[in-house]
Scaffold this motif. Structure first.
Motif, PDB file in Angstrom:
ATOM      1  N   ASP A  58       0.836  -1.199   0.000  1.00 19.44           N
ATOM      2  CA  ASP A  58       0.000   0.000   0.000  1.00 19.44           C
ATOM      3  C   ASP A  58       0.874   1.253   0.000  1.00 19.44           C
ATOM      4  N   ILE A  59       0.477   2.228  -0.808  1.00 13.91           N
ATOM      5  CA  ILE A  59       1.205   3.495  -0.935  1.00 13.91           C
ATOM      6  C   ILE A  59       0.236   4.640  -0.725  1.00 13.91           C
ATOM      7  N   GLU A  60       0.665   5.646   0.036  1.00 16.53           N
ATOM      8  CA  GLU A  60      -0.153   6.846   0.203  1.00 16.53           C
ATOM      9  C   GLU A  60       0.765   8.061   0.272  1.00 16.53           C
ATOM     10  N   ILE A  61       0.458   9.076  -0.530  1.00 13.18           N
ATOM     11  CA  ILE A  61       1.253  10.307  -0.579  1.00 13.18           C
ATOM     12  C   ILE A  61       0.322  11.489  -0.386  1.00 13.18           C
ATOM     13  N   ASN A  62       0.668  12.366   0.555  1.00  8.67           N
ATOM     14  CA  ASN A  62      -0.135  13.561   0.811  1.00  8.67           C
ATOM     15  C   ASN A  62       0.775  14.754   1.062  1.00  8.67           C
ATOM     16  N   GLY A  63       0.255  15.934   0.787  1.00  2.89           N
ATOM     17  CA  GLY A  63       1.018  17.141   1.056  1.00  2.89           C
ATOM     18  C   GLY A  63       0.332  18.352   0.472  1.00  2.89           C
ATOM     19  N   ARG A  64       1.017  19.474   0.542  1.00  2.00           N
ATOM     20  CA  ARG A  64       0.542  20.734  -0.010  1.00  2.00           C
ATOM     21  C   ARG A  64       1.682  21.378  -0.779  1.00  2.00           C
ATOM     22  N   ILE A  65       1.314  22.171  -1.797  1.00  2.63           N
ATOM     23  CA  ILE A  65       2.325  22.819  -2.616  1.00  2.63           C
ATOM     24  C   ILE A  65       1.858  24.226  -2.953  1.00  2.63           C
ATOM     25  N   ARG A  66       2.771  25.175  -2.878  1.00  3.61           N
ATOM     26  CA  ARG A  66       2.452  26.569  -3.195  1.00  3.61           C
ATOM     27  C   ARG A  66       3.623  27.182  -3.939  1.00  3.61           C
ATOM     28  N   ASP A  67       3.383  28.355  -4.525  1.00  3.69           N
ATOM     29  CA  ASP A  67       4.426  28.977  -5.333  1.00  3.69           C
ATOM     30  C   ASP A  67       5.266  29.982  -4.554  1.00  3.69           C
ATOM     31  N   SER A  68       5.099  30.044  -3.249  1.00  2.69           N
ATOM     32  CA  SER A  68       5.952  30.907  -2.438  1.00  2.69           C
ATOM     33  C   SER A  68       6.019  30.357  -1.031  1.00  2.69           C
ATOM     34  N   ALA A  69       7.223  30.101  -0.557  1.00  9.41           N
ATOM     35  CA  ALA A  69       7.384  29.551   0.786  1.00  9.41           C
ATOM     36  C   ALA A  69       7.002  30.554   1.858  1.00  9.41           C
ATOM     37  N   LYS A  70       6.910  31.841   1.502  1.00 10.47           N
ATOM     38  CA  LYS A  70       6.647  32.864   2.514  1.00 10.47           C
ATOM     39  C   LYS A  70       5.166  33.136   2.714  1.00 10.47           C
ATOM     40  N   GLU A  71       4.321  32.584   1.821  1.00 13.12           N
ATOM     41  CA  GLU A  71       2.894  32.821   1.966  1.00 13.12           C
ATOM     42  C   GLU A  71       2.323  31.996   3.104  1.00 13.12           C
ATOM     43  N   GLU A  72       1.401  32.554   3.818  1.00 15.05           N
ATOM     44  CA  GLU A  72       0.727  31.819   4.877  1.00 15.05           C
ATOM     45  C   GLU A  72      -0.424  31.012   4.301  1.00 15.05           C
TER      46      GLU A  72
ATOM     47  N   THR B 276      -3.302  30.894   5.195  1.00 17.47           N
ATOM     48  CA  THR B 276      -4.563  31.636   5.207  1.00 17.47           C
ATOM     49  C   THR B 276      -4.605  32.750   4.173  1.00 17.47           C
ATOM     50  N   SER B 277      -3.531  32.863   3.369  1.00 16.87           N
ATOM     51  CA  SER B 277      -3.489  33.941   2.385  1.00 16.87           C
ATOM     52  C   SER B 277      -4.460  33.652   1.256  1.00 16.87           C
ATOM     53  N   GLY B 278      -4.669  34.666   0.407  1.00 16.01           N
ATOM     54  CA  GLY B 278      -5.618  34.513  -0.687  1.00 16.01           C
ATOM     55  C   GLY B 278      -5.206  33.446  -1.682  1.00 16.01           C
ATOM     56  N   ASP B 279      -3.899  33.267  -1.888  1.00 18.76           N
ATOM     57  CA  ASP B 279      -3.413  32.261  -2.825  1.00 18.76           C
ATOM     58  C   ASP B 279      -3.154  30.978  -2.056  1.00 18.76           C
ATOM     59  N   ALA B 280      -4.201  30.182  -1.826  1.00 18.81           N
ATOM     60  CA  ALA B 280      -4.084  28.985  -1.002  1.00 18.81           C
ATOM     61  C   ALA B 280      -3.211  27.948  -1.684  1.00 18.81           C
ATOM     62  N   ALA B 281      -2.628  27.088  -0.877  1.00 13.95           N
ATOM     63  CA  ALA B 281      -1.785  26.030  -1.409  1.00 13.95           C
ATOM     64  C   ALA B 281      -2.627  24.971  -2.090  1.00 13.95           C
ATOM     65  N   GLY B 282      -2.052  24.362  -3.121  1.00 17.70           N
ATOM     66  CA  GLY B 282      -2.687  23.212  -3.745  1.00 17.70           C
ATOM     67  C   GLY B 282      -2.441  21.965  -2.915  1.00 17.70           C
ATOM     68  N   ARG B 283      -3.182  20.913  -3.223  1.00 17.69           N
ATOM     69  CA  ARG B 283      -3.092  19.677  -2.439  1.00 17.69           C
ATOM     70  C   ARG B 283      -2.534  18.545  -3.296  1.00 17.69           C
ATOM     71  N   ILE B 284      -1.685  17.734  -2.667  1.00 20.27           N
ATOM     72  CA  ILE B 284      -1.146  16.532  -3.281  1.00 20.27           C
ATOM     73  C   ILE B 284      -1.811  15.338  -2.603  1.00 20.27           C
ATOM     74  N   GLY B 285      -2.403  14.443  -3.368  1.00 21.54           N
ATOM     75  CA  GLY B 285      -3.037  13.274  -2.789  1.00 21.54           C
ATOM     76  C   GLY B 285      -3.026  12.108  -3.756  1.00 21.54           C
ATOM     77  N   VAL B 286      -2.218  11.098  -3.482  1.00 21.03           N
ATOM     78  CA  VAL B 286      -2.101   9.922  -4.348  1.00 21.03           C
ATOM     79  C   VAL B 286      -2.137   8.683  -3.472  1.00 21.03           C
ATOM     80  N   SER B 287      -2.887   7.681  -3.879  1.00 23.07           N
ATOM     81  CA  SER B 287      -2.921   6.411  -3.169  1.00 23.07           C
ATOM     82  C   SER B 287      -2.885   5.283  -4.174  1.00 23.07           C
TER      83      SER B 287
END
Length: 286
Positions: free
Chosen positions: A130-144, A146-157
């Motif tokens: 079984d494999i499961e991968i999760n995380g978040r990705i954004r285009d700036s490490a300094k953004e919070e 809660t900012s307007g440009d929310a992070a995208g989601r990584i989800g693979v199983s």
């Protein structure tokens, strides 16, 4: 025989207990922490670039700050005597990092992979793992978050089978994979940065993009489907993985809604007459 392994340094620490006999196993859960520095990352990429084009491409990014990777292994069993029998082998492990911040060496733009986690579990390696991968990705490490440009989601199983050869070596050429999932609400500007699109992807797709994959590959042969959904576009790719790589098994179908940005940056390059296009009654179909 029992063996204790403990080490602690600035960049690497580990704590594990092993039993050695007819098989290698854990006497207790094992853990390790690796801190990768920007200099260490550069050395790793330099060493890998000659062996893989993918690694060479990754070398276009620098590690912006130290990254910490934690690994926990709750189950490990590996036969040491006789012919390798995958049914006697087992592994259950988790690897994670809170933040991996990469900076494009050319543009200086940063990419942040956050709360990334990889889980593997195979209680009997003669059966699928079984494999499961999760995380978040954004285009700036300094953004919070809660900012307007929310992070995208990584989800693979999914599951991996035929992982090892009869000799107990990784069976890369004969691996079987069943995967589904992908990337959701990924900032399209990030894809432009990764692929060098020069804002053309944002003009075509819109602000965010979903990319999903569905693969059922048996011994590196089988169907692979990709689906793209965004604010302004859709695309479906139905293909087959085989000896010749990925080959389309159905015509590529894509639709794009005409916007002012799409007209100026994309259609205008096809013919100047389209540069002022702002909208269309129907999506453009390719």
């Amino acid at each position: 025989t029992e063996v204790e392994v403990k080490t602690a340094s600035r960049h690497l620490s580990a704590d594990a207990g092993f039993r050695l006999g007819h098989e290698l196993s854990l006497s207790r859960p094992a853990s390790a922490r690796l801190t990768l520095t920007p200099a260490g990352y550069d050395a790793l990429m330099d060493a890998s670039s000659a062996a893989s084009e993918g690694a060479a491409a990754a070398a276009g990014y620098a590690l912006a700050e130290d990254a910490t990777f934690d690994a926990q292994v709750s189950t490990l069993r590996w036969p040491l005597t006789g012919k390798f029998d995958p049914s006697r082998a087992a592994v259950a492990a988790t690897a994670k990092t809170p933040l991996l911040s990469l900076r494009d060496r050319a543009s200086g733009q940063s990419i942040a992979i956050e709360t990334f986690e990889l889980k593997l579990e195979g209680r009997d390696l003669s059966k699928p793992v079984d494999i499961e991968i999760n995380g978040r990705i954004r285009d700036s490490a300094k953004e919070e978050a809660t900012s307007g440009d929310a992070a995208g989601r990584i989800g693979v199983s999914g599951q991996a089978a035929d992982v090892f050869s009869p000799e107990g070596q990784l069976n890369v050429d004969g691996l079987s994979l069943r995967l589904e999932g992908g990337l959701q609400e990924i900032p399209t500007a990030l894809l432009d940065e990764l692929l060098g699109g020069g804002d053309m992807l944002v003009a075509t797709l819109g602000k965010t993009t979903d990319v999903s994959v569905d693969a059922d590959v048996q011994r590196m042969t089988g169907p692979v489907s990709l689906r793209l959904r965004s604010d302004n576009a859709t695309a479906n790719v139905v293909s087959q993985l085989g000896m010749d790589g990925l080959v389309l098994t159905e015509p590529l179908v894509a639709e794009v809604q005409v916007t002012r940005a799409f007209g100026k940056l994309v259609l205008g390059k096809i013919h100047p007459i389209f540069e002022t296009a702002q909208s269309s009654e129907r999506a453009v179909r390719f």
